[in-house]
Scaffold this active site. Structure first.
Site, mmCIF file in Angstrom:
data_model
loop_
_atom_site.group_PDB
_atom_site.id
_atom_site.type_symbol
_atom_site.label_atom_id
_atom_site.label_comp_id
_atom_site.label_asym_id
_atom_site.label_seq_id
_atom_site.Cartn_x
_atom_site.Cartn_y
_atom_site.Cartn_z
ATOM 1 N N ASP A 192 0.798 -1.272 -0.009
ATOM 2 C CA ASP A 192 0.111 0.028 0.103
ATOM 3 C C ASP A 192 0.908 1.287 0.011
ATOM 4 O O ASP A 192 1.898 1.102 0.585
ATOM 5 C CB ASP A 192 -0.936 0.086 1.045
ATOM 6 N N LYS A 193 0.327 2.498 -0.501
ATOM 7 C CA LYS A 193 1.167 3.622 -0.584
ATOM 8 C C LYS A 193 1.762 4.028 0.619
ATOM 9 O O LYS A 193 2.916 4.452 0.711
ATOM 10 C CB LYS A 193 0.088 4.835 -0.922
#
Length: 312
Positions: free
Chosen positions: A135-136
């Site tokens: 995830d970012k």
């Protein structure tokens, strides 16, 4: 270019199945793409149907295709913390805030843009050699393939669940014992941009082991047995121990720990892909990599330890 002969015992099998057996260094999906691009000939005739059945004894000519990465993804000079690189793979310690793939609202400034600048030859591979994602706002280790053969090997290792992925996480509450969360994950039935534990979801298993306990927070070690979207975040929330700082799955309740200044200053979920183990696609050597805790998680952990000492 590959010149092959269909073995007699392959009679009745599909073309893409036979090619996957004869050229095991390439995935069946890649073979299918070559077939549909007209790069495979049977007895000097172009074939574009991967499902065509073979009779055995046919002469095959296969021309390897290339340029499968989206050509709209630009190479960009972005700092890339590489902890290992050789001719077949590279391993990156992705910082929090860096998106892995371009997408809606993130056409540039991603890991893929950075990889294409660092190694332009990655433009010939799907997704510039990226085989899994974070995830970012999750930091830590990612492996990237530099050749088609390495990409196929890594994808197969991930599918066989032989890639070892271990995460450090700071969670709410007191995790007293090691547990395995075995709960299927799928799209949330109402909030479609998030994931949830749902009966119709895909199989998902996460091992959670407490490392350091602070009463209302715990440092845990998470080992992935599967790799579903948001798996650790969803599983930890499902057992009542969401990640500290998680804006999506962290819950809305105000607790005593929320008064901790270090947590108030924390701007993401406290999750870091700390260890990665795999078999090298070429040498077959077992490799293990480790990335230290990034500064923000280390600072939050230090604040929790200081608070615990002050209270004792």
């Amino acid at each position: 270019m590959h010149r092959l002969v269909v073995p007699p015992d392959a009679a009745g099998q599909r073309l893409d199945q036979v090619l996957a057996q004869l050229l095991p260094q390439h995935s069946r999906s890649r073979m299918k793409a070559w077939i549909e691009a007209g790069l495979v000939h049977i007895d000097d005739r172009v074939v574009v149907a991967a499902r065509q059945r073979l009779g055995g004894g046919e002469a095959l000519v296969v021309t390897e295709g290339a340029a499968t990465t989206d050509d709209r993804v630009a190479a960009q000079a972005i700092d890339l913390p590489i902890i290992h690189e050789d001719a077949a793979i590279l391993v990156v310690d992705k910082p929090a805030g860096l998106v892995v793939h371009p997408g809606s609202g993130n056409r540039d400034g991603t890991l893929q843009n950075a990889l294409l600048h660092h190694a332009p030859a990655l433009a010939t591979l799907p997704r510039a050699g990226i085989v899994h994602r974070l995830d970012k706002d999750t930091s830590g280790l990612l492996v990237v393939a530099k050749t088609a053969e390495a990409q196929t090997s890594l994808v197969r290792q991930l599918a066989a669940r032989t890639v070892k992925r271990e995460y450090a996480a700071l969670v709410r509450g007191d995790v007293a014992r090691t547990t395995t969360i075995d709960a299927p994950i799928g799209r949330h039935p109402v909030q479609r941009t998030t994931m949830a534990v749902v009966a119709s979801g895909k199989e998902a298993r996460t091992q959670v082991e407490p490392v350091e306990r602070f009463g209302d927070a715990t440092l845990v070690r998470c080992r992935l047995e599967t790799g579903r979207t948001h798996q650790i975040r969803v599983h930890l929330a499902a057992i009542g121990h969401p990640l500290l700082g998680d804006p999506t799955y962290g819950g809305r309740r105000r607790q005593a720990i929320d008064a901790l200044p270090a947590l108030q200053a924390f701007r993401r979920q406290a999750l870091h892909a700390q260890r990665l183990g795999l078999v090298h696609p070429v040498s077959r050597e077992t490799l293990a990599f480790e990335a230290p805790l990034p500064g923000d998680i280390a600072a939050l952990l230090a604040a929790l330890r200081a608070r615990a000492r002050a209270a004792s």
